[in-house]
Write a protein that holds these residues in place. Structure first.
Motif, PDB file in Angstrom:
ATOM      1  N   SER A   4       0.843  -1.182   0.000  1.00 19.62           N
ATOM      2  CA  SER A   4       0.000   0.000   0.000  1.00 19.62           C
ATOM      3  C   SER A   4       0.886   1.242   0.000  1.00 19.62           C
ATOM      4  O   SER A   4       2.097   1.163   0.221  1.00 19.62           O
ATOM      5  CB  SER A   4      -0.903   0.005   1.232  1.00 19.62           C
ATOM      6  OG  SER A   4      -0.121   0.169   2.401  1.00 19.62           O
ATOM      7  N   HIS A   5       0.270   2.392  -0.220  1.00 21.28           N
ATOM      8  CA  HIS A   5       1.019   3.649  -0.213  1.00 21.28           C
ATOM      9  C   HIS A   5       1.696   3.857   1.142  1.00 21.28           C
ATOM     10  O   HIS A   5       2.872   4.220   1.220  1.00 21.28           O
ATOM     11  CB  HIS A   5       0.081   4.820  -0.532  1.00 21.28           C
ATOM     12  CG  HIS A   5       0.709   6.161  -0.328  1.00 21.28           C
ATOM     13  ND1 HIS A   5       1.714   6.633  -1.138  1.00 21.28           N
ATOM     14  CD2 HIS A   5       0.498   7.113   0.618  1.00 21.28           C
ATOM     15  CE1 HIS A   5       2.086   7.833  -0.705  1.00 21.28           C
ATOM     16  NE2 HIS A   5       1.358   8.145   0.358  1.00 21.28           N
TER      17      HIS A   5
ATOM     18  N   THR B  88       5.882   3.870   2.497  1.00 21.48           N
ATOM     19  CA  THR B  88       6.425   4.967   3.292  1.00 21.48           C
ATOM     20  C   THR B  88       6.867   4.504   4.672  1.00 21.48           C
ATOM     21  O   THR B  88       7.936   4.878   5.154  1.00 21.48           O
ATOM     22  CB  THR B  88       5.374   6.083   3.435  1.00 21.48           C
ATOM     23  OG1 THR B  88       4.862   6.406   2.140  1.00 21.48           O
ATOM     24  CG2 THR B  88       5.982   7.328   4.051  1.00 21.48           C
TER      25      THR B  88
END
Length: 171
Positions: free
Chosen positions: A154-155, A159
């Motif tokens: 996922s995004h 990160t």
């Protein structure tokens, strides 16, 4: 001699501990299925919304499990949860029809409730009262989370990989 001697108690604990040891030879078909189902959660299919292979497999298991052990769902706790899910689905259907919600929107909402109902029923029938299967399910879910990070991160997972990526499967 008393029935509950210290030797007998320790022997019973040893037998229970031996039963908890996992060996590939002693795993049954449903034990393997319970491990594989959460492991394959990284496989997704786009149909109106996102559908997981895990949900499809659970739906395929529903009717055979209902036929063999469906009476266990008539106990108080599962019956109450199933009743609440049916009430939620009914309220959602009435609400969407009154508000004239577009098909794409209400079909996703209704299907999520129906799959929640199916998932609960199948997992309850497979896992309730079976600690070995519960541990296999948890291990499959943990490994599935780790694989999901590498296959479809996922995004937030990219990160913050420990918090939203592979860390979920390791905790």
């Amino acid at each position: 001699m008393s029935v509950t001697s210290p030797e007998r108690g320790s022997n019973t604990q040893q037998v229970v501990a031996e039963r908890m040891v996992f060996s590939p030879i002693r795993l049954g078909f449903l034990d393997v299925v319970v491990f594989i189902i959460p492991l394959l959660r990284f496989v997704q299919i786009e149909v109106v919304g996102r559908l997981y292979l895990t949900e499809i497999l659970l739906a395929l298991l529903l009717f055979p499990l209902l036929a063999t052990s469906g009476q266990r769902l008539s106990k108080r706790m599962p019956l109450a949860f199933i009743s609440l899910l049916i009430l939620w689905l009914t309220a959602q259907v009435v609400s969407d029809l009154v508000r004239l919600i577009p098909f794409d929107d209400f079909s996703r909402g209704w299907s999520k409730i129906v799959f929640t109902l199916i998932n609960f029923c199948v997992l309850y029938l497979l896992l309730y009262g079976k600690p070995k299967r519960l541990l296999l399910f948890i291990a499959g879910a943990a490994l599935g989370d780790i694989i999901m990070y590498y296959v479809a991160p996922s995004h937030h997972g990219v990160t913050y990989p420990w918090k939203f990526g592979y860390g979920l499967g390791m905790v």
